[in-house]
Design a protein around this motif. Structure first.
Motif, short mmCIF file in Angstrom:
data_model
loop_
_atom_site.label_atom_id
_atom_site.label_comp_id
_atom_site.label_asym_id
_atom_site.label_seq_id
_atom_site.Cartn_x
_atom_site.Cartn_y
_atom_site.Cartn_z
N GLN A 68 0.33 -1.19 -0.50
CA GLN A 68 0.43 0.20 0.42
C GLN A 68 0.83 1.50 0.13
OE1 GLN A 68 -3.52 0.04 2.00
NE2 GLN A 68 -3.76 2.43 1.88
N TYR A 69 2.02 1.12 0.66
CA TYR A 69 3.09 2.15 0.56
C TYR A 69 4.07 2.59 0.41
CZ TYR A 69 -1.04 3.66 3.83
OH TYR A 69 -1.92 3.77 4.46
N PRO A 70 4.48 1.95 -1.39
CA PRO A 70 6.16 1.18 -1.99
C PRO A 70 6.79 2.48 -0.71
CG PRO A 70 4.49 2.12 -3.54
CD PRO A 70 4.08 2.03 -2.18
N GLN A 71 6.48 3.80 -1.02
CA GLN A 71 7.21 4.43 -0.82
C GLN A 71 7.97 4.79 0.87
OE1 GLN A 71 8.82 7.25 -2.92
NE2 GLN A 71 7.88 6.59 -4.57
N GLY A 72 6.83 3.93 1.91
CA GLY A 72 6.93 3.91 3.33
C GLY A 72 6.40 5.07 4.30
N VAL A 73 5.89 4.81 5.26
CA VAL A 73 5.71 5.05 6.15
C VAL A 73 6.28 5.62 6.93
CG1 VAL A 73 3.53 5.23 7.62
CG2 VAL A 73 3.26 4.01 5.48
N THR A 74 6.02 6.96 7.51
CA THR A 74 6.79 8.29 8.12
C THR A 74 6.40 8.30 9.15
OG1 THR A 74 7.28 10.20 7.17
CG2 THR A 74 9.22 8.23 6.79
N ILE A 75 6.95 8.46 11.00
CA ILE A 75 5.95 9.63 12.02
C ILE A 75 6.67 10.04 12.28
CG2 ILE A 75 5.20 8.88 14.16
CD1 ILE A 75 4.18 5.95 13.74
N THR A 76 6.56 11.39 12.34
CA THR A 76 7.09 12.88 13.05
C THR A 76 6.84 12.79 14.41
OG1 THR A 76 7.75 13.47 11.14
CG2 THR A 76 8.10 14.96 12.71
N PHE A 77 7.19 12.80 15.48
CA PHE A 77 7.71 13.37 16.86
C PHE A 77 7.67 14.55 16.78
CE2 PHE A 77 7.39 8.88 17.49
CZ PHE A 77 5.88 8.57 17.91
N ARG A 78 6.98 15.32 17.74
CA ARG A 78 7.79 17.02 17.70
C ARG A 78 7.12 17.54 19.56
NH1 ARG A 78 6.27 18.48 12.11
NH2 ARG A 78 8.41 18.77 11.21
N GLY A 79 7.37 18.32 19.97
CA GLY A 79 7.62 18.59 20.99
C GLY A 79 8.09 20.12 20.99
#
Length: 164
Positions: A68-79
């Motif tokens: 479904q996501y050939p380019q990948g999935v990223t998660i970014t955490f911010r504070g």
């Protein structure tokens, strides 16, 4: 001899013990809060994280993620001043991304991270990886990623630092 005379010499000692005990409790709360902030700081300092693995007790979603996501999935955490947040996205082209989900992050306990809409995750670091476990609420995660998720199952999510 009255009762107040008997306890009068003991009162300063009891007061001092209560002060010490209270200081230890407050210090423990402070260090626990500092530890939570420090763990979250490690998530934010890496920049974006790539979803490397997603699995449940019964199913490994790794191939479904790649499909479904050939380019990948990223998660970014911010504070920061605006509070703690997360953003889950996938690249759609060289210069655009699709935001799959975003929201506030709470830190209700040691190694516990609450993502708005996605429940309470416990997490730990294993070398350069962050490993998240979700005991309740997987339907929302699976529906967001795959437009499915009819059952509620335990999930384990492994994140690796992105190469950007």
């Amino acid at each position: 001899m009255t009762l107040s005379r008997v306890f009068r010499p003991v009162l300063p000692v009891v007061g001092a013990l209560l002060l010490c005990f209270g200081g230890v409790l407050l210090g423990g709360c402070d260090s626990a809060g500092s530890e939570r902030a420090s763990l979250y700081q490690r998530l934010t300092s890496e920049g974006s994280w790539t979803v490397e693995q997603l699995s449940s007790d019964e199913f490994d979603y790794k191939s479904k993620l790649k499909e479904q996501y050939p380019q990948g999935v990223t998660i970014t955490f911010r504070g920061g001043d605006g509070g703690q947040t997360y953003r889950i996205e996938t690249p759609r082209s060289a210069d655009s991304t699709e935001v799959l989900a975003e929201g506030a992050v709470g830190l209700p306990g040691d190694n516990v991270l609450q993502m708005a809409s996605f429940g309470r995750w416990t997490y730990e670091f294993e070398a350069s990886r962050a490993v998240f476990s979700l005991q309740f609420g997987s339907r929302a995660v699976l529906r967001t990623l795959f437009s499915s998720g009819s059952r509620n199952e335990n999930l384990e999510l492994t994140l690796a630092p992105s190469d950007d």
